[in-house]
Design a protein around this motif. Structure first.
Motif, mmCIF file in Angstrom:
data_model
loop_
_atom_site.group_PDB
_atom_site.id
_atom_site.type_symbol
_atom_site.label_atom_id
_atom_site.label_comp_id
_atom_site.label_asym_id
_atom_site.label_seq_id
_atom_site.Cartn_x
_atom_site.Cartn_y
_atom_site.Cartn_z
ATOM 1 N N GLU A 32 -38.260 25.498 -26.480
ATOM 2 C CA GLU A 32 -37.577 24.137 -26.546
ATOM 3 C C GLU A 32 -38.084 23.011 -27.580
ATOM 4 O O GLU A 32 -37.152 22.509 -28.243
ATOM 5 N N GLU A 33 -39.594 23.117 -27.543
ATOM 6 C CA GLU A 33 -40.072 22.235 -28.887
ATOM 7 C C GLU A 33 -39.710 22.805 -29.944
ATOM 8 O O GLU A 33 -39.358 21.605 -31.167
ATOM 9 N N ALA A 34 -39.428 23.957 -30.235
ATOM 10 C CA ALA A 34 -39.154 24.429 -31.662
ATOM 11 C C ALA A 34 -37.847 23.860 -32.019
ATOM 12 O O ALA A 34 -37.325 23.195 -33.028
ATOM 13 N N ARG A 35 -36.564 23.969 -30.928
ATOM 14 C CA ARG A 35 -35.365 23.521 -31.104
ATOM 15 C C ARG A 35 -35.300 21.939 -31.269
ATOM 16 O O ARG A 35 -34.774 21.494 -32.041
ATOM 17 N N ARG A 37 -37.661 20.094 -32.384
ATOM 18 C CA ARG A 37 -38.254 19.853 -33.920
ATOM 19 C C ARG A 37 -37.470 20.498 -34.966
ATOM 20 O O ARG A 37 -37.795 20.153 -36.257
ATOM 21 N N ASP A 38 -36.727 21.268 -34.419
ATOM 22 C CA ASP A 38 -35.705 22.237 -35.584
ATOM 23 C C ASP A 38 -36.884 22.909 -36.538
ATOM 24 O O ASP A 38 -36.699 22.752 -37.836
ATOM 25 N N VAL A 39 -37.793 23.746 -36.136
ATOM 26 C CA VAL A 39 -38.848 24.324 -36.715
ATOM 27 C C VAL A 39 -38.664 25.753 -36.493
ATOM 28 O O VAL A 39 -38.287 26.189 -35.339
ATOM 29 N N PRO A 40 -38.978 26.602 -37.131
ATOM 30 C CA PRO A 40 -39.022 28.106 -36.911
ATOM 31 C C PRO A 40 -40.047 28.396 -36.031
ATOM 32 O O PRO A 40 -41.080 27.581 -35.836
ATOM 33 N N VAL A 41 -39.983 29.586 -35.024
ATOM 34 C CA VAL A 41 -40.869 30.010 -34.292
ATOM 35 C C VAL A 41 -41.608 31.145 -34.993
ATOM 36 O O VAL A 41 -41.098 31.986 -35.584
ATOM 37 N N VAL A 42 -43.050 30.920 -35.199
ATOM 38 C CA VAL A 42 -43.779 32.099 -35.955
ATOM 39 C C VAL A 42 -44.241 32.768 -34.817
ATOM 40 O O VAL A 42 -45.167 32.374 -33.865
#
Length: 54
Positions: A32-35, A37-42
């Motif tokens: 949810e946080e990645a979405r 912030r619109d950042v990829p999940v590593v």
């Protein structure tokens, strides 16, 4: 930076609890946080190595 790994039970996650990285354990909240912030999940797959020197 919050230390989200400090209370995990996995020895692998605990050894990274003091890293200067904003690690999250696998959870809906991490995605949810990645979405948000619109950042990829590593993703770390838990690789660890042991080196023997003589």
């Amino acid at each position: 930076m919050p230390n989200r790994l400090a209370h995990e039970t996995s020895p692998y996650l605990l050894q990274h609890a003091d890293n200067p990285v904003d690690w999250w354990p696998w959870s809906d909240g991490a995605f949810e946080e990645a979405r948000r912030r619109d950042v990829p999940v590593v993703l770390s797959v838990g690789y660890s190595s042991w080196h023997w020197w003589q």
